[in-house]
Scaffold this motif. Structure first.
Motif, PDB file in Angstrom:
ATOM      1  N   UNK A 201       1.115  -1.109   0.127  1.00 36.23           N
ATOM      2  CA  UNK A 201       0.222   0.078   0.356  1.00 36.23           C
ATOM      3  C   UNK A 201       0.722   1.552  -0.245  1.00 36.23           C
ATOM      4  N   UNK A 202       0.551   2.415  -0.889  1.00 38.32           N
ATOM      5  CA  UNK A 202       1.067   3.517  -1.059  1.00 38.32           C
ATOM      6  C   UNK A 202       0.357   4.574   0.228  1.00 38.32           C
ATOM      7  N   UNK A 220      -2.905   4.257 -10.621  1.00 41.92           N
ATOM      8  CA  UNK A 220      -1.583   4.810 -10.381  1.00 41.92           C
ATOM      9  C   UNK A 220      -0.545   4.900 -10.194  1.00 41.92           C
ATOM     10  N   UNK A 221       1.133   5.650 -10.437  1.00 39.59           N
ATOM     11  CA  UNK A 221       1.999   4.978 -10.509  1.00 39.59           C
ATOM     12  C   UNK A 221       2.884   5.261  -9.764  1.00 39.59           C
ATOM     13  N   UNK A 222       3.628   4.074  -9.160  1.00 43.17           N
ATOM     14  CA  UNK A 222       4.500   4.922  -8.115  1.00 43.17           C
ATOM     15  C   UNK A 222       6.431   4.136  -9.003  1.00 43.17           C
ATOM     16  N   UNK A 232       2.133  -0.543 -11.644  1.00 42.29           N
ATOM     17  CA  UNK A 232       0.874   0.192 -11.484  1.00 42.29           C
ATOM     18  C   UNK A 232      -0.202  -0.270 -10.118  1.00 42.29           C
ATOM     19  N   UNK A 233      -0.773   0.252  -9.773  1.00 42.33           N
ATOM     20  CA  UNK A 233      -1.903  -0.128  -8.677  1.00 42.33           C
ATOM     21  C   UNK A 233      -3.295   1.108  -8.880  1.00 42.33           C
ATOM     22  N   UNK A 254      -2.786   1.474  -3.810  1.00 35.72           N
ATOM     23  CA  UNK A 254      -2.328  -0.393  -3.908  1.00 35.72           C
ATOM     24  C   UNK A 254      -1.630  -1.072  -4.946  1.00 35.72           C
ATOM     25  N   UNK A 255      -0.372  -1.443  -5.096  1.00 37.93           N
ATOM     26  CA  UNK A 255       0.010  -2.039  -5.964  1.00 37.93           C
ATOM     27  C   UNK A 255       1.037  -3.211  -5.866  1.00 37.93           C
TER      28      UNK A 255
END
Length: 366
Positions: A201-202, A220-222, A232-233, A254-255
């Motif tokens: 999780x982010x 989202x992309x981290x 990706x998440x 979450x990713x």
């Protein structure tokens, strides 16, 4: 005497006049020479302005946390008899991790089971006598109650015995042991950490002005600051309350972390993807010149001859940024040619020579 003085004054006047005339003549010649000089065109790189499909997004910084992560603590005090793991082991749910000395509980369990056996025997005998009519019903009920009490005692001792066995609550990677064999530990002593690294999780925050752009399941992309890891998440939670101190909204995504390269607590760059927008004018950020008067771009215009090109300084209104490009809301139209580098030596109306074979780098401070 007066004749000599007149001659001296005349000579002095001639000398001063000659110096003044020479200085005037020199300045005139220099001005004439400079007026005839034509500065060479300034070499620049250029780019045609085109409309693009804009991929807007919200940029933020976040922190990685495990989807499941806990500090494992003892449920019962005693001496540590066995430690069944080492640092960074992958453990499965229910796997024994630590064994606390349970000799006393084992003895108590044996005694409780023996008492349960006696109670069950007495209950059976009382039931047999009641069926023969030589025992009262209250005797049977009393014997059954004794049996239930003995069975509850066994369950209670078994629970205390199970508390001496510390097992993994879920699959994951266990951390460094915080206890040693032979050490006495009390209730609640942390003996290790357990992290499920398969999913991460982010947590990040965005300004309240962008809260309306967020929604659950938005992609989202981290990316990490160290290395080239990216994943990706999607958003799984949005805090409905705005922090009154920072005016920020907390968001959780979450990713997947199948490779295990992402660690809890790691610093991350987060980008929330928003719906794409067609027909947006975007230019390289290197094309922007900023001053006290505003932001401007040099547009290449045709000169007096076919070979001659000049630049016009056009003030623009800028919008959002994405990577190395920036949106131009007002001031440019598609099809115009703009200067992308080398504008540090340009002035409005100056001549330029386009050379896109090399990329000119802007000096520091431009």
């Amino acid at each position: 005497m007066f004749k000599r003085l007149a001659i001296a004054v005349t000579l002095l006047g001639l000398i001063v006049g000659g110096i003044v005339w020479f200085k005037s003549f020199r300045d005139g010649m220099i001005a004439q020479y400079l007026s005839g000089m034509v500065p060479p065109p300034v070499p620049v790189t250029s780019e045609k302005v085109e409309t693009v499909t804009w991929e807007p997004g919200i940029e933020a910084v976040g922190t990685a946390i495990a989807a499941s992560g806990v500090d494992l603590a003892t449920q019962s005090g005693g001496l540590v008899r066995e430690i069944q793991f080492t640092a960074n082991d992958r453990v499965t749910k229910g796997q024994l991790l630590v064994q606390i000395d349970d000799a006393s509980e084992q003895a108590s369990l044996a005694a409780a089971k023996a008492a349960l056996g006696v109670a069950q025997t007495e209950a059976t005998r009382a039931q047999t006598l009641s069926e023969r009519g030589v025992s009262a019903a209250t005797t049977v009920e009393s014997a059954e109650a004794q049996t239930e009490a003995a069975r509850a005692q066994v369950a209670q001792v078994q629970t205390a015995l199970d508390d001496k066995r510390l097992t993994a609550p879920f699959d994951g990677v266990i951390g460094i042991p915080q206890i040693e064999v032979g050490q006495y530990v009390g209730v609640g002593t942390t003996y290790a950490t357990l992290q499920d690294l398969s999913r991460m999780r982010v947590d990040f925050a965005v300004p309240e002005q962008q809260m309306g752009l967020l929604s659950l399941d938005r992609p989202v992309t981290i990316k990490t600051e160290v290395g080239d890891f990216s994943a990706d998440g999607h958003i799984i939670a949005i805090e409905p309350r705005v922090d009154p101190n920072s005016r920020m909204v907390s968001v959780r995504a979450e990713v997947e972390n199948a490779s295990g390269k992402l660690s809890p607590g790691q610093f991350l760059r987060v980008r929330v993807s928003l719906p794409s927008e067609p027909n947006v004018i975007a230019v390289p950020q290197t094309a922007i010149s900023s001053s006290l008067y505003g932001d401007s771009i040099y547009v290449i215009r045709q000169g007096e001859t076919a070979e001659e090109q000049k630049v016009e300084q056009v003030f623009v209104t800028l919008g959002r940024r994405s990577g190395a490009r920036i949106e131009v809301i007002k001031g440019l139209t598609a099809g115009e040619e703009i200067v992308t580098s080398g504008q540090n030596r340009l002035t409005n109306g100056g001549k330029v020579k386009v050379d896109n074979s090399v990329v000119l780098t802007a000096p520091a401070g431009e």
